[in-house]
Design an enzyme around this catalytic site. Sequence first.
Site, PDB file in Angstrom:
ATOM      1  N   ASP A  78       0.823  -1.210   0.000  1.00 53.21           N
ATOM      2  CA  ASP A  78       0.000   0.000   0.000  1.00 53.21           C
ATOM      3  C   ASP A  78       0.858   1.261   0.000  1.00 53.21           C
ATOM      4  O   ASP A  78       0.373   2.340  -0.363  1.00 53.21           O
ATOM      5  CB  ASP A  78      -0.928   0.026   1.220  1.00 53.21           C
ATOM      6  CG  ASP A  78      -2.222  -0.740   0.980  1.00 53.21           C
ATOM      7  OD1 ASP A  78      -2.467  -1.150  -0.171  1.00 53.21           O
ATOM      8  OD2 ASP A  78      -2.983  -0.938   1.946  1.00 53.21           O
ATOM      9  N   ARG A  81      -1.967   0.545  -9.935  1.00 50.16           N
ATOM     10  CA  ARG A  81      -1.117   1.503  -9.227  1.00 50.16           C
ATOM     11  C   ARG A  81       0.280   1.597  -9.822  1.00 50.16           C
ATOM     12  O   ARG A  81       0.920   2.659  -9.750  1.00 50.16           O
ATOM     13  CB  ARG A  81      -1.058   1.146  -7.732  1.00 50.16           C
ATOM     14  CG  ARG A  81      -2.377   1.447  -7.025  1.00 50.16           C
ATOM     15  CD  ARG A  81      -2.352   1.088  -5.562  1.00 50.16           C
ATOM     16  NE  ARG A  81      -3.596   1.521  -4.912  1.00 50.16           N
ATOM     17  CZ  ARG A  81      -3.978   1.134  -3.703  1.00 50.16           C
ATOM     18  NH1 ARG A  81      -3.240   0.280  -2.999  1.00 50.16           N
ATOM     19  NH2 ARG A  81      -5.116   1.573  -3.196  1.00 50.16           N
ATOM     20  N   ARG A 100      -5.375   6.121  -2.341  1.00 57.55           N
ATOM     21  CA  ARG A 100      -3.934   6.167  -2.081  1.00 57.55           C
ATOM     22  C   ARG A 100      -3.198   7.017  -3.118  1.00 57.55           C
ATOM     23  O   ARG A 100      -2.207   7.683  -2.804  1.00 57.55           O
ATOM     24  CB  ARG A 100      -3.357   4.761  -2.008  1.00 57.55           C
ATOM     25  CG  ARG A 100      -4.034   3.913  -0.941  1.00 57.55           C
ATOM     26  CD  ARG A 100      -3.081   3.105  -0.099  1.00 57.55           C
ATOM     27  NE  ARG A 100      -3.812   2.433   0.991  1.00 57.55           N
ATOM     28  CZ  ARG A 100      -4.082   2.976   2.161  1.00 57.55           C
ATOM     29  NH1 ARG A 100      -3.655   4.198   2.427  1.00 57.55           N
ATOM     30  NH2 ARG A 100      -4.758   2.312   3.080  1.00 57.55           N
TER      31      ARG A 100
END
Length: 437
Positions: free
Chosen positions: A323, A354, A397
């Site tokens: 993360d 991501r 995030r």
Amino acid sequence: MEKYRVRCIFNRVSREKLIKVRVPGSKSITNRALLIAALAKGESRLRGALFSNDAKNMVECLATLGIIMKIDEEEETIVVQGCDGKLPVKEAKINVGSAGTAARFLTALLAFSGGIYHLDSSKQMKKRPMKPLLDALISLGVVIKYDEEEGYFPFTLDSRRVSGGEIKLNTGISSQFLSAVIMTGFLLEGGLKVDITGGRESLPYVDMTAKVMESFGIKPDIVYDNGIVSYVLKAGREYKAREYDIEPDVSAACYFYAMAEILGCKAQVQGVFLNSIQGDIEFVKLLTKMGAALYEEEDGIILQGPEDGDYEGIEADLNSFSDQSLTLAAVGTFAKSPTKITGIEHIRLQESDRLLAIKTELERLGIKTEVGEGEITIFPTKMTSSDVEVETYEDHRAAMAFSLVGLRREGVVIKNPGCSAKTFKDYFRILDGITLI
């Protein structure tokens, strides 16, 4: 708020400035404790609970399944009347929204609860893989009928003929699959044995799950046999209700410790300590290898960034705390040497791709990157101060991590900052307070 212009405060912050903040309770622990308290015998009180979009989705789904809860957001408490392992509702429709934890945890719970349930989700969650978990449940006798694409939401699940047995479970994509089945496998009359595949050696979120379970009275048995790791959930065990304190969210805390590294000042997040059960505490320790100093005080860890924000890049395997890949990428942007992040192939399948997001947005900001299989290298480059609107891909995030770049580079504008509400609705309000120096 459609866009957020980050105030650049580098060189305006003294080395002695202390960024002292309080972050919400851990999303990961809140949703685990909620599920376990719902299955416990008796009344549990959860203190320090998170009330983000993800946690609210979990609460709403459990309520639909007949779990009685009393919510006090101001006091950050949830009182849960446990069902002693027997869900009151045997036929229902639930929508997990975009919450990955709710999606995986509730799927396993309903697969072991002897009923018929229809599960739906947001468009974002429909893109995230469920197949390893669903295939394992099907091998156990769960009947699943897909509404759309096989292996993805939405689907109807029939668990009336499931009694227990043994499954193989691939954790390569997500360790949440394993956390889901070990929290709920004891519900089956015949118990459950879970053989792990997928090649991930470190599973800190599963370790966290086991610690929360143990706090409520059940400890999963772990068996090692000829290189195969198995979790054994014996039938007949029960969770015991209790009062439970939820740790502050270390994943959220990491953004503020990263600020100290980037700006060369100090940061302290109240209630975050080195003995946290959350795997992302390793990121805070990692920052010391880039030049920061770390020590604990009564209120929590203090991280002192390097003088003048002058630090070296690093090569780091983030497989077990992925993360923080976006966060480390933001920190690496201002290092004196390249930063290489490895072990992160699976982050392509999270709220967004991501890995692609890091490459695309850093290059939009003028930073050269190089992507390999499950890795990315960031090559620090002198950036201009021109305005750049950074995409966030509806990923909380991404919004929070890319905002860090704007603290040291003029002109960074974050699009759709509101997506941070998935886990940290007040992040940009707190950031406002920090940058008003």
